[in-house]
Design an enzyme around this catalytic site. Sequence first.
Site, PDB file in Angstrom:
ATOM      1  N   LYS A  86       0.872  -1.178   0.000  1.00 18.71           N
ATOM      2  CA  LYS A  86       0.000   0.000   0.000  1.00 18.71           C
ATOM      3  C   LYS A  86       0.903   1.222   0.000  1.00 18.71           C
ATOM      4  O   LYS A  86       1.446   1.612   1.020  1.00 18.71           O
ATOM      5  CB  LYS A  86      -0.918   0.006   1.220  1.00 18.71           C
ATOM      6  CG  LYS A  86      -2.265   0.585   0.924  1.00 18.71           C
ATOM      7  CD  LYS A  86      -2.638   1.973   1.300  1.00 18.71           C
ATOM      8  CE  LYS A  86      -2.013   2.851   2.276  1.00 18.71           C
ATOM      9  NZ  LYS A  86      -1.781   4.215   1.694  1.00 18.71           N
ATOM     10  N   GLU A 129       9.360   1.377  11.055  1.00 20.02           N
ATOM     11  CA  GLU A 129      10.426   2.370  10.909  1.00 20.02           C
ATOM     12  C   GLU A 129       9.735   3.722  10.952  1.00 20.02           C
ATOM     13  O   GLU A 129       9.022   4.101  10.035  1.00 20.02           O
ATOM     14  CB  GLU A 129      11.188   2.144   9.609  1.00 20.02           C
ATOM     15  CG  GLU A 129      12.536   2.810   9.616  1.00 20.02           C
ATOM     16  CD  GLU A 129      12.493   4.174   8.973  1.00 20.02           C
ATOM     17  OE1 GLU A 129      12.439   5.161   9.738  1.00 20.02           O
ATOM     18  OE2 GLU A 129      12.489   4.262   7.750  1.00 20.02           O
ATOM     19  N   CYS A 174      13.437  10.762   7.224  1.00 15.51           N
ATOM     20  CA  CYS A 174      13.344  10.358   8.622  1.00 15.51           C
ATOM     21  C   CYS A 174      14.700  10.461   9.323  1.00 15.51           C
ATOM     22  O   CYS A 174      14.778  10.710  10.515  1.00 15.51           O
ATOM     23  CB  CYS A 174      12.791   8.948   8.730  1.00 15.51           C
ATOM     24  SG  CYS A 174      13.643   7.761   7.689  1.00 15.51           S
ATOM     25  N   GLU A 221       9.303  16.096  15.228  1.00 11.39           N
ATOM     26  CA  GLU A 221       9.712  15.861  13.845  1.00 11.39           C
ATOM     27  C   GLU A 221       8.964  16.826  12.929  1.00 11.39           C
ATOM     28  O   GLU A 221       7.741  16.808  12.861  1.00 11.39           O
ATOM     29  CB  GLU A 221       9.412  14.418  13.429  1.00 11.39           C
ATOM     30  CG  GLU A 221       9.852  14.142  11.999  1.00 11.39           C
ATOM     31  CD  GLU A 221       9.657  12.693  11.571  1.00 11.39           C
ATOM     32  OE1 GLU A 221       8.545  12.164  11.713  1.00 11.39           O
ATOM     33  OE2 GLU A 221      10.630  12.101  11.076  1.00 11.39           O
TER      34      GLU A 221
HETATM   35  P1  NAI Z   1       1.575   8.449   7.769  1.00 12.24           P
HETATM   36  O1  NAI Z   1       2.299   7.658   8.779  1.00 12.24           O
HETATM   37  O2  NAI Z   1       0.194   8.889   8.110  1.00 12.24           O
HETATM   38  O3  NAI Z   1       1.457   7.642   6.398  1.00 12.24           O
HETATM   39  C1  NAI Z   1       2.401   6.696   5.942  1.00 12.24           C
HETATM   40  C2  NAI Z   1       1.657   5.528   5.318  1.00 12.24           C
HETATM   41  O4  NAI Z   1       0.819   4.894   6.269  1.00 12.24           O
HETATM   42  C3  NAI Z   1       0.742   5.902   4.155  1.00 12.24           C
HETATM   43  O5  NAI Z   1       0.787   4.866   3.194  1.00 12.24           O
HETATM   44  C4  NAI Z   1      -0.609   5.972   4.824  1.00 12.24           C
HETATM   45  O6  NAI Z   1      -1.675   5.782   3.933  1.00 12.24           O
HETATM   46  C5  NAI Z   1      -0.524   4.830   5.802  1.00 12.24           C
HETATM   47  N1  NAI Z   1      -1.395   4.930   6.975  1.00 12.24           N
HETATM   48  C6  NAI Z   1      -1.725   6.057   7.665  1.00 12.24           C
HETATM   49  N2  NAI Z   1      -2.519   5.746   8.713  1.00 12.24           N
HETATM   50  C7  NAI Z   1      -2.690   4.398   8.685  1.00 12.24           C
HETATM   51  C8  NAI Z   1      -3.411   3.474   9.503  1.00 12.24           C
HETATM   52  N3  NAI Z   1      -4.107   3.874  10.557  1.00 12.24           N
HETATM   53  N4  NAI Z   1      -3.362   2.174   9.171  1.00 12.24           N
HETATM   54  C9  NAI Z   1      -2.650   1.751   8.115  1.00 12.24           C
HETATM   55  N5  NAI Z   1      -1.970   2.569   7.312  1.00 12.24           N
HETATM   56  C10 NAI Z   1      -1.979   3.880   7.592  1.00 12.24           C
HETATM   57  O7  NAI Z   1       2.446   9.687   7.377  1.00 12.24           O
HETATM   58  P2  NAI Z   1       1.929  11.015   6.659  1.00 12.24           P
HETATM   59  O8  NAI Z   1       0.618  11.447   7.250  1.00 12.24           O
HETATM   60  O9  NAI Z   1       1.952  10.800   5.213  1.00 12.24           O
HETATM   61  O10 NAI Z   1       3.055  12.028   7.082  1.00 12.24           O
HETATM   62  C11 NAI Z   1       2.936  12.716   8.310  1.00 12.24           C
HETATM   63  C12 NAI Z   1       4.230  12.825   9.043  1.00 12.24           C
HETATM   64  O11 NAI Z   1       4.791  11.552   9.297  1.00 12.24           O
HETATM   65  C13 NAI Z   1       5.299  13.562   8.322  1.00 12.24           C
HETATM   66  O12 NAI Z   1       5.137  14.932   8.445  1.00 12.24           O
HETATM   67  C14 NAI Z   1       6.526  13.036   9.016  1.00 12.24           C
HETATM   68  O13 NAI Z   1       6.727  13.716  10.217  1.00 12.24           O
HETATM   69  C15 NAI Z   1       6.185  11.608   9.292  1.00 12.24           C
HETATM   70  N6  NAI Z   1       6.690  10.680   8.280  1.00 12.24           N
HETATM   71  C16 NAI Z   1       7.819   9.986   8.545  1.00 12.24           C
HETATM   72  C17 NAI Z   1       8.341   9.148   7.592  1.00 12.24           C
HETATM   73  C18 NAI Z   1       9.564   8.378   7.854  1.00 12.24           C
HETATM   74  O14 NAI Z   1      10.264   8.000   6.915  1.00 12.24           O
HETATM   75  N7  NAI Z   1       9.883   8.059   9.093  1.00 12.24           N
HETATM   76  C19 NAI Z   1       7.759   8.990   6.275  1.00 12.24           C
HETATM   77  C20 NAI Z   1       6.529   9.717   6.102  1.00 12.24           C
HETATM   78  C21 NAI Z   1       6.057  10.537   7.090  1.00 12.24           C
END
Ligand code: NAI
Length: 475
Positions: A173, A249, A283, A379
Amino acid sequence: VIGHVIGGDERPSADGATFPDVDPWTQATHDEVALGGDHEAALAVDAARRAFDDGPWPRMSRTERGAVLHRWADLVEAHADEVALADVHDVGKVITDACGTDVPRSVSNIRFFADHARLAADERFAMDGGHHAYTSHDPAGVVVAIAPWNFPAMQATWKVAPALAWGNTVVLKPAEDSPTSATLLARLALEAGLPAGVLNVVHGFGPDGAGAALTRSPDVDRITFTGESSTGRAIMAEAARTLTPVSLELGGKGANVVFADCDLDEAVRWSVKAIFSNAGQVCLSGSRLLVERSCLDEFVERFVAAAGALAVGDPRLPVTEVGPLASRQHFDKVRRYVQVATDDGGEVLTGGARTDGSWVVDPTVVVGLEPSSAVWREEIFGPVVAVVAFDGEDEAVALANDTPYGLSAMCFTEDLRRGHRLAARLRAGNVWVNCFYVRDLRTPFGGRGDSGIGREGGLHSREFFTDAKSIVMQP
Ligand code: NAI
Ligand code: MG
């Protein structure tokens, strides 16, 4: 319409629903994406389940699987421009990085895990009584991979390649902001001869959407996720009901510790890369910059000049070094943090959010903040760095480790012994001394504390994506 890939077919959602795929530079919708939900998640898990239970993939030799994966890598390489442009248009990634880093790394992810699985040695122990004990690594089953938007193709392959190499089937996904490259990669995998149902892609949102549905399925054997720490908590809570192992991660707030005895040119060069590459949407980024007081003025002067000299703008142009943020929502989040920086008494030496309607935040350097500021603690995931001075190694380590996160840390010093001491004392899953982001895929990757659970890479990936079995033979 960018379709789901389920059981070898590219298809729309059953109800025909779609959502727009917006280019963050032009702010125009450049494609529509199939909007998957519970139904598509269930179909994809079912396809992966059948491909695992009855299909050839888990039963093929590692050499045969490796050959398919190498053909996939060759095809990704042959379509490098297409894959790179998908990420450029989806998230505003600059083309030089997409072509020079993300796609080559995606290809090497696939090649590395294909070879690694083929060549990895299993354990065997000769026991005192003449028994021999050995360990086999059985494919775990159906793997759900939930990927973020910051390195779409690279993160997808980092999860999918080891899962496939170890004989699993996968439902990927991708993030809602970066759907295109996932479908492209799945198409190329089918073309390479990956059997139908072995790699499925479902598009949609997380909470109440395809993402959450995938984490609830009782037919899933592993969940690997990269993204926000709060999302990691939500996923782990769902996975607890089915006792599905998770690899998480999550976010980071990396400390970058610059000592006065460093090579200042090198420290500036790497520190710029550590916070401004990919517009800070990394990240691992070094978003807390700790500088020894005796070199503070000189370092900051050079660092601010280097930040201000970065070419910011159209990600499609080869000269561009920093593009827009990936979405309006994310731009708003980062812009709010720049506001918090001044509200908390910080001084913005360069950068700030643009007010021209673009989703660009110029490389931003803030000084004068207390370590209690949200800008220092949370972050931001954008091109915003706070600089704080320290006196001596102990204070540096205390400041660096004062965070709920623990993903990355780096330090700059020409003192070999100090480098080793710091590497030992910094509490993080990845520590770089005098560099940043240099990776060997054989080593563990992951974080401590709020930065996640588990490690992937090399044999650590085998540990997660297989079920180890201990076998003892009577002589
Ligand atoms: P997110 O964690 O909400 O989304 C990442 C993935 O998880 C996407 O594919 C999303 O559709 C999925 N997802 C979200 N909620 C879910 C749930 N309850 N169950 C299953 N899948 C779910 O991250 P988002 O909203 O895109 O970004 C927000 C913040 O997260 C960023 O501003 C940053 O601070 C952090 N982030 C950190 C990353 C890293 O590499 N550690 C990567 C992306 C975001
Ligand atoms: Mg979110």
